[in-house]
Design a protein around this motif. Structure first.
Motif, PDB file in Angstrom:
ATOM      1  N   ASP A   1      -5.867  -1.048  -4.678  1.00 46.82           N
ATOM      2  CA  ASP A   1      -5.450  -1.656  -3.661  1.00 46.82           C
ATOM      3  C   ASP A   1      -6.115  -2.603  -3.264  1.00 46.82           C
TER       4      ASP A   1
ATOM      5  N   SER B   1       0.845  -1.400   0.024  1.00 46.05           N
ATOM      6  CA  SER B   1       0.174   0.012   0.042  1.00 46.05           C
ATOM      7  C   SER B   1       0.805   1.075  -0.028  1.00 46.05           C
TER       8      SER B   1
ATOM      9  N   GLN C   1      -8.115   0.346  -0.488  1.00 54.13           N
ATOM     10  CA  GLN C   1      -8.490  -0.998   0.082  1.00 54.13           C
ATOM     11  C   GLN C   1      -9.698  -1.084   0.337  1.00 54.13           C
TER      12      GLN C   1
HETATM   13 MG   LIG Z   1      -2.153  -2.800   2.030  1.00 51.80          MG
END
Ligand SMILES: [Mg+2]
Ligand SMILES: Nc1ncnc2c1ncn2[C@@H]1O[C@H](COP(=O)(O)OP(=O)(O)O)[C@@H](O)[C@H]1O
Length: 252
Positions: free
Chosen positions: A192, A71, A116
């Protein structure tokens, strides 16, 4: 769908001619190139000297175990986080040299990001979430909503157009987030763990839709995933471990 006026022009301010060393036959200058990225969160090192390239239209999977720096790398490449050392060049421009205002403008016009956990605006319907980036870029409301509907359709969630994020399943919200990232016709999409919240069937469906639409539009994708089946949709894989890229066998 999108207007790419300066897709393959030579980058500015580059002295040498970068040579592609992968043996794949492509000599095109990378669209995005990171050199020597170093980033720590407090005292925790997240990236230690990472160099990576993304070519126009390429789908690159960044894989690695949890905590390996995926990330952080995505955030540095997308100009969301400034690295402690190293540089990121996008289309011949060094992100670290751009003033914040230019950088956010560039992010809005050229980049699409899927975080994410989706991060749709909770108060807005799926349709308005997807229409929003277009409206921020100056498209009128009714045209923006029409386009948004088409993108929801591509990701199989047109039926959820009037739903707010809280009324959708994780998978539906993730599809809407992908539609939102692609709706402005970005040259690069950063995603992500876009399938992280999904079961494997839904994950593969979402990934297939992302790969298909990206290839159709010539959009480059930097895809963070720890799922090998998702990574299999990429052209290439870069594997992170403890903040360092580990070499991979080059597949011809
Ligand atoms: Mg991550
Ligand atoms: N905001 C933060 N504050 C402190 N440490 C962080 C933060 N974000 C990430 N880290 C640490 O940096 C390292 C890399 O994290 P991250 O880039 O999120 O990895 P990944 O996405 O591969 O799980 C990990 O050790 C993580 O705990």
């Amino acid at each position: 769908m999108s207007n790419r006026s300066k897709g393959s022009g030579p980058g500015e301010g580059r002295g040498g001619s970068p040579v592609d060393g992968t043996g794949t036959g492509s000599t095109a200058q990378p669209l995005l190139a990171a050199r020597g990225l170093v980033k720590a969160h407090g005292r925790t090192p997240a990236l230690r000297d990472v160099s990576v390239e993304l070519r126009a239209g390429e789908i690159l999977a960044v894989t690695g175990p949890s905590g390996s720096g995926k990330s952080t790398l995505l955030h540095c490449l997308a100009g969301i986080v400034r690295p402690d050392a190293g540089s990121v060049a996008y289309d011949g421009r060094r992100l670290e040299e751009l003033p914040e205002k230019r950088l956010s403008e560039l992010r809005r016009t050229d980049f699409g990001v899927v975080f994410q956990f989706g991060q749709l605006v909770p108060e807005l319907t799926a349709l308005d979430n997807v229409a929003l980036p277009l409206m921020l870029a100056g498209t009128g409301r009714s045209l923006a909503r029409e386009r948004a509907g088409e993108w929801l359709e591509r990701f199989g969630v047109r039926g959820q157009a009037k739903a707010r994020p809280g009324e959708m399943s994780g998978g539906q919200a993730q599809r809407a987030a992908l539609a939102r990232a692609l709706v402005t016709g970005p040259r690069v999409v950063f995603a992500d763990e876009p399938t992280g919240a999904l079961d494997s069937l839904a994950g593969e469906q979402v990934m297939a839709a992302l790969a298909h639409t990206a290839r159709e539009a010539g959009t480059a994708v930097l895809l963070v995933t720890h799922d090998a089946r998702v990574a299999a949709y990429a052209d290439r894989e870069a594997r992170l471990r403890d903040g360092t890229l580990t070499p991979l066998e080059v597949t011809a």
